[in-house]
Scaffold this motif. Structure first.
Motif, short mmCIF file in Angstrom:
data_model
loop_
_atom_site.label_atom_id
_atom_site.label_comp_id
_atom_site.label_asym_id
_atom_site.label_seq_id
_atom_site.Cartn_x
_atom_site.Cartn_y
_atom_site.Cartn_z
N UNK A 244 67.23 -40.62 75.32
CA UNK A 244 68.45 -39.85 75.11
C UNK A 244 68.50 -39.20 73.74
N UNK A 245 69.57 -38.49 73.43
CA UNK A 245 69.72 -37.87 72.10
C UNK A 245 69.75 -38.92 71.00
N UNK B 285 72.33 -49.13 76.46
CA UNK B 285 73.54 -49.11 77.27
C UNK B 285 73.59 -47.77 78.00
N UNK B 286 74.45 -47.67 78.98
CA UNK B 286 74.56 -46.44 79.77
C UNK B 286 75.06 -45.29 78.89
N UNK C 235 82.44 -50.87 71.09
CA UNK C 235 81.70 -50.27 72.21
C UNK C 235 81.01 -48.99 71.74
N UNK C 236 81.65 -48.27 70.82
CA UNK C 236 81.07 -47.03 70.35
C UNK C 236 81.84 -46.45 69.19
N UNK D 284 74.73 -47.04 71.04
CA UNK D 284 73.57 -47.91 70.88
C UNK D 284 73.98 -49.13 70.06
N UNK D 285 73.94 -50.34 70.65
CA UNK D 285 74.43 -51.52 69.91
C UNK D 285 73.65 -51.79 68.62
N UNK D 286 72.41 -51.35 68.56
CA UNK D 286 71.63 -51.54 67.33
C UNK D 286 72.22 -50.75 66.16
N UNK D 287 72.97 -49.69 66.48
CA UNK D 287 73.56 -48.85 65.44
C UNK D 287 75.01 -49.21 65.15
#
Length: 288
Positions: free
Chosen positions: A82-83, A209-210, A259-260, A280-283
């Motif tokens: 993804x982007x 994640x989606x 979540x974001x 992205x949970x890593x971010x």
């Protein structure tokens, strides 16, 4: 004060600047911290005759380390799912504005991704951190004449793709609030009124994640995507925050975990030109 203590003090005084430079070059906090720590080790072992100016020496070291890291990172991002968006720097809403916040936005850092590693380093050193061409040449290990050409190319590209207007924070906050309310209530007509017809949505889930695997172009497609997310994940909480020196928000799940992170670009008429959502949970590790 002995020499070791003096060097320690000098480095700690410059650490915020060095991290600020490394983050803008790499777009990730952990990598920027690693670069700064590596620079610290080199600083501690540097011979006195190598250091004409602590700031110049350390800036050059950070730039060289970041350049090497960028070459690897750019290759890895070609296979990123993804982007790719920078890791957001999130602070409580109303925090004292960050220095050079304009060069810290997700939109600006994403624009820098379209430069080559050398162009990115040269542009940031010269245009954002006001380094001399001599310092840029030392960082890139090339001639000053070549540096001038690199900076000119990078500057032309950035200026061609960068908005030529500024939007006040109050307007940004109002539009973001209306946007998130429309998403939460599932009101497509309100989203239609807010979005430019040629708006673009970037979602970074990193394959963890989606998320959309490509940028979504056009208001109609963006609205359908956002309505789908609202149905799949209802009841997201919202906490407004300063994101990379600008207006943003953290989306929260029921348990309170992030979540974001959302930010917007506004056009000169106040409509939404771009939407950036990092899930992205890593971010999100540093988001509280």
């Amino acid at each position: 004060m002995n020499l070791a203590m003096d060097r320690e003090t000098q480095f700690q005084d410059l650490r915020p600047l060095l991290f600020s430079l490394a983050y803008r070059m790499l777009g990730t906090r952990a990598d920027a911290e690693d670069i700064v720590q590596d620079a610290y080790l080199r600083w501690q072992s540097a011979a006195d005759e190598e250091v004409r100016s602590p700031k110049s020496y350390l800036t050059t070291v950070v730039a060289r380390l970041a350049l090497d890291e960028l070459k690897t990172a750019y290759r890895q991002r070609k296979t990123y799912v993804g982007p790719w968006l920078p890791e957001p720097v999130v602070q409580p809403a109303g925090t004292k504005p960050m220095e050079m916040a304009e060069s810290l936005s997700l939109a600006f850092l994403r624009l820098l991704e379209s430069l080559s590693p050398a162009e990115r380093v040269a542009f940031l050193l010269r245009e954002v951190f006001d380094a001399s061409y001599e310092e840029v040449a030392a960082a890139l290990e090339t001639s000053e004449a070549n540096c001038r050409q690199i900076v000119t190319r990078a500057r032309k590209h950035v200026h061609e793709h960068r908005p030529r207007f500024t939007v006040d924070r109050e307007r940004q906050t109002t539009v973001l609030r209306e946007f998130l309310t429309a998403c939460a209530t599932g009101d497509p007509s309100q989203l239609t009124a807010l979005l430019r017809q040629d708006a673009v949505l970037y979602t970074d889930g990193g394959g963890k994640v989606s998320a959309a695997l490509n940028p979504i172009f056009g208001a109609d497609r963006i609205i359908r995507f956002l309505m789908g997310v609202a149905r799949k994940i209802p009841g997201l909480g919202v906490e407004f925050a300063d994101v990379n020196g600008g207006v943003g928000a953290v989306l929260l799940l029921d348990a309170g975990q992030p979540y974001g992170v959302v930010t917007l670009d506004l056009a000169d008429d106040g409509s939404i030109a771009n939407v950036y959502i990092v899930t992205n949970p890593d971010k999100l590790c540093a988001v509280h």
